[in-house]
Design an enzyme around this catalytic site. Structure first.
Site, PDB file in Angstrom:
ATOM      1  N   TYR A  17      17.557  -1.004 -13.097  1.00  0.00           N
ATOM      2  CA  TYR A  17      16.548  -0.093 -12.206  1.00  0.00           C
ATOM      3  C   TYR A  17      17.349   0.140 -11.015  1.00  0.00           C
ATOM      4  CZ  TYR A  17      12.475   1.602 -10.044  1.00  0.00           C
ATOM      5  OH  TYR A  17      11.444   2.429  -9.345  1.00  0.00           O
ATOM      6  N   TYR A 171       2.784  -3.144 -15.806  1.00  0.00           N
ATOM      7  CA  TYR A 171       3.562  -3.853 -14.905  1.00  0.00           C
ATOM      8  C   TYR A 171       2.962  -3.867 -13.529  1.00  0.00           C
ATOM      9  CZ  TYR A 171       7.520  -5.365 -11.720  1.00  0.00           C
ATOM     10  OH  TYR A 171       8.145  -5.830 -11.049  1.00  0.00           O
ATOM     11  N   HIS A 172       2.478  -2.817 -13.059  1.00  0.00           N
ATOM     12  CA  HIS A 172       2.095  -2.796 -11.606  1.00  0.00           C
ATOM     13  C   HIS A 172       0.656  -3.608 -11.467  1.00  0.00           C
ATOM     14  CE1 HIS A 172       5.323   0.319 -11.524  1.00  0.00           C
ATOM     15  NE2 HIS A 172       5.742  -0.370 -10.573  1.00  0.00           N
ATOM     16  N   LYS A 532      -0.928   1.968   6.599  1.00  0.00           N
ATOM     17  CA  LYS A 532       0.295   2.171   5.839  1.00  0.00           C
ATOM     18  C   LYS A 532       1.056   3.348   6.310  1.00  0.00           C
ATOM     19  CE  LYS A 532       1.063   0.507   1.953  1.00  0.00           C
ATOM     20  NZ  LYS A 532       2.350  -0.419   2.462  1.00  0.00           N
ATOM     21  N   ASP A 536       5.176   4.656   1.212  1.00  0.00           N
ATOM     22  CA  ASP A 536       4.909   3.319   0.510  1.00  0.00           C
ATOM     23  C   ASP A 536       3.378   3.139  -0.133  1.00  0.00           C
ATOM     24  OD1 ASP A 536       5.218   0.637  -0.389  1.00  0.00           O
ATOM     25  OD2 ASP A 536       4.687  -0.177   1.577  1.00  0.00           O
ATOM     26  N   HIS A 538       2.485   0.499  -2.040  1.00  0.00           N
ATOM     27  CA  HIS A 538       2.268  -0.940  -2.430  1.00  0.00           C
ATOM     28  C   HIS A 538       1.432  -1.431  -1.321  1.00  0.00           C
ATOM     29  CE1 HIS A 538       5.833  -0.382  -4.955  1.00  0.00           C
ATOM     30  NE2 HIS A 538       5.370  -1.179  -5.724  1.00  0.00           N
TER      31      HIS A 538
END
Length: 661
Positions: A17, A171-172, A532, A536, A538
């Site tokens: 990746y 995945y996340h 935030k 981003d 996350h």
């Protein structure tokens, strides 16, 4: 059954990746990785590209080229793929909200290089529901987002038939705290939502081909036996769905196909060399059992909890895959778990739990309508994970046990990571302006007008998107045109719905008493703003800080992701907060944090600012020099201690203010 295969299996596709800085620099990296034995491409795009902004947009500041490569138009895509044979390459693109656009750029680039779209092989991630739940790179509301996905699937199944138009991405979900049961259930529920949407846009006799093109992108944590059982359970459920809900009978079309990147959540900043064995064990989960083996694997680098990996670090992860595939005997045997009592028992447990959780999602009206429920469930699961680590119930070697260590010789004077030249952003801003000036603007405007017309209709949006890509339209222009038609959206935070904490009650009681003392001194309950800045998405850490602050008695202001410094400052002023907590994991802290501090001071907000994220040691003092009171990184796992620090900051600030008064 013979205990050996008649001939050794072919290895899975090996990817890295990668992407950073510019299309030219990323192209050089891809060519180097392919020369080292990588067998497929996995393109990482930067956050402006993922969320539909050009490099010169206000929200792109600090984010250009940081976590991936910026691609603003077809010229960038041509440069990114220069010299790479697209008719022979299998390319994975981690792109979601703007997946239709990036695929259009890829198709346009291929066709302008003489490669027919029907020859293209690869995958666009394109799972927007998990963006609302876990990763935050959405651009449009749920309804139009699902329409974009359905249009892509309907288009590619006939026009780009070797392409996987979506990989349902669990995945996340695991990165956001999902248990194996939740990861299975929410991924399958997301797949149902996508397939049901596509079903309305293709003939029923095409559903077998559609089902065959749906792939998955899964996570594998360090509990690698359980993780392998998870994959076998997903395979069972996927076949059931195909047969029972969509009428698929072809065995090949029913096959559960998945790629994997193993767990990044468990990588530690403390003693980061331990991450190597974690990565190896996690890779075993997806390669050991032949009947549930991954079709493609990309492994994180040992230093991803520190910052951006260097080419050498990525090479190490590629060599891990190559040693497993070519030096061990793993590919010489049939499925080594077949007939295992342990594996059958684990799979049965996971299937029972996943079916029950899928039923709950269904009761909420399916995955799209259940986003609020799933989000709050993930926040709760992640909180429970943190509780186990804080209490020592879950051991993380080098973090909460066996912490004595010699300095790592792997970390050099540069911090053991790669840093992106800050001049890259200015260069990319100028480059996109020059692109707009040099192109045929009449053709671009005409293409955008047609895109708007199609977006407002029920037509498939892909032909107009491909035409816009070929006309030189930019990423930001394409997304802006769709925002005009579709509107914008803010995903739920899950913080308000999260259950009350189950932490050490004595510790919580002590903190609550201290908060009450501060409240008495201030004359009202202390208030924290958790923000935030930038793109981003996350948000796991920010959510956990917000929930814990609420649990100890703070009033909490948390408006989710994607805020400009001026928006954060305005909110801090309006809410009258006593402390501001900022979270950034994309590497844009050097640009954005000082901007937030300056915006706060301009508005007369004098509350202390604390920062958390993947922040290299070399950047800590400059942030403090810019006015930040405290900096926390992944090694600071004890939220109780962080809360004690924040309460003390508020108390100290109030005492100083009282003295001055």
């Amino acid at each position: 059954m013979d205990h050996r295969l008649p001939e050794r299996d072919r290895p899975w596709m090996m990817r890295t990746y990668a992407g950073h800085s510019t299309a030219k620099a990323s192209n050089e990296l891809y060519r180097a990785n392919l020369a080292k034995g990588q067998t497929g491409l996995s393109i990482a795009f930067d956050l402006p590209t993922q969320t539909g902004y050009d490099p010169d947009h206000e929200l792109a500041k600090g984010e250009v080229g940081k976590v991936g490569v910026p691609v603003a138009h077809k010229g960038d895509m041509h440069q990114l793929l220069d010299g790479i044979p697209l008719d022979a390459m299998n390319t994975s693109m981690t792109i979601n909200a703007t997946a239709a656009w990036l695929l259009a750029l890829y198709i346009g680039t291929a066709e302008e290089n003489g490669v027919d779209a029907k020859a293209l092989q690869g995958t666009t991630q394109n799972d927007i529901i998990k963006e609302f739940l876990a990763r935050g790179t959405y651009a449009f509301p749920p309804g139009p987002s699902m329409r974009l996905i359905a249009d892509m699937v309907a288009y590619t199944v006939t026009e780009v038939p070797k392409w996987n138009p979506i990989n349902i991405c669990s995945y996340h979900l695991q990165e956001a705290g999902a248990t194996p049961v939740q990861e299975i259930a929410y991924a399958m529920s997301n797949a149902i939502a996508v397939l049901d949407a596509v079903r309305e846009r293709v003939p029923e006799d095409q559903m077998g081909k559609v089902f065959q093109r749906i792939s998955f992108f899964v996570n594998a944590g360090v509990r690698f036996i359980e993780e392998h059982a998870k994959l076998r359970a997903m395979s069972v459920l996927w076949e059931e769905l195909g047969r029972e809900r969509y009428g698929v009978t072809d065995e090949k079309q029913l096959r559960f196909r998945y790629g994997v990147q193993v767990n990044s959540l468990g990588l530690t900043e403390s003693q980061p060399e331990n991450n190597v064995q974690r990565i190896v064990l996690e890779a075993l989960a997806v390669t050991m059992g032949r009947n549930a083996r991954a079709r493609a694997v990309q492994l994180p680098a040992w230093n991803e909890a520190l910052g951006l990996p260097r080419p050498w670090d990525q090479q190490w992860s590629l060599r891990i895959q190559q040693v497993m595939a070519f030096e061990t005997d793993m590919l010489e045997y049939p499925d080594i778990f077949e007939g295992s009592v342990v594996m059958e028992g684990l799979v049965g447990e996971l299937l029972e739990g996943a079916r029950a959780e899928m039923a709950v999602v269904d009761e909420h009206g399916g995955a799209v309508k259940a986003v609020d429920y799933m989000k709050s469930s993930l926040v709760d699961s992640h909180r429970e994970r943190i509780r186990r680590i804080e209490s020592g119930e879950q051991i993380v070697v080098g973090l909460n046990k066996y912490t004595e260590s010699n300095p790592s010789p792997l970390i050099d004077e540069e911090g053991g990571i790669m840093t992106v030249d800050p001049e890259v952003e200015a260069m990319q801003r100028q480059a996109v302006k020059e692109w707009r000036e040099a192109r045929d603007n009449d053709a671009a405007e005409s293409a955008l007008a047609e895109l708007r017309r199609v977006a407002a209709s029920d037509e498939n949006i892909m032909p107009a998107t491909i035409a816009a890509a070929k006309a030189g339209v930019t990423t930001g222009e394409w997304a802006a045109a769709l925002r005009e038609s579709f509107g914008e959206f803010r995903a739920p935070t899950g913080v308000g719905e999260a259950a009350a904490g189950s932490h050490d009650e004595a510790d919580l009681a002590e903190l609550r008493e201290e908060v009450e003392r501060v409240a008495d001194a201030i004359g009202r309950r202390p208030k924290i703003l958790v923000g935030k800045p930038g793109l981003d998405g996350h948000s796991n850490g920010a959510e956990q800080i917000a929930v814990r602050a609420r649990d100890i008695g703070f009033d909490v202001v948390y408006e989710g992701i994607r805020l400009t410094p001026s928006q954060i400052a305005a909110s801090a002023e309006q809410e009258g907060v006593h402390v501001i907590g900022l979270s950034i994991l994309s590497g844009s802290h050097r640009e954005l944090i000082p901007d937030v501090v300056n915006a706060l001071r301009e508005r007369g907000v004098d509350a202390p600012v604390v920062v958390g994220g993947i922040i290299p040691t070399a950047d800590v003092q400059p942030l403090k020099d810019a006015g930040v009171a405290a900096v926390y990184t992944p090694k600071d796992f004890d939220l109780g201690q962080i809360m004690r620090d924040i309460v003390a900051l508020v108390a100290e600030k109030h005492a100083a203010a009282a003295t001055e008064a």
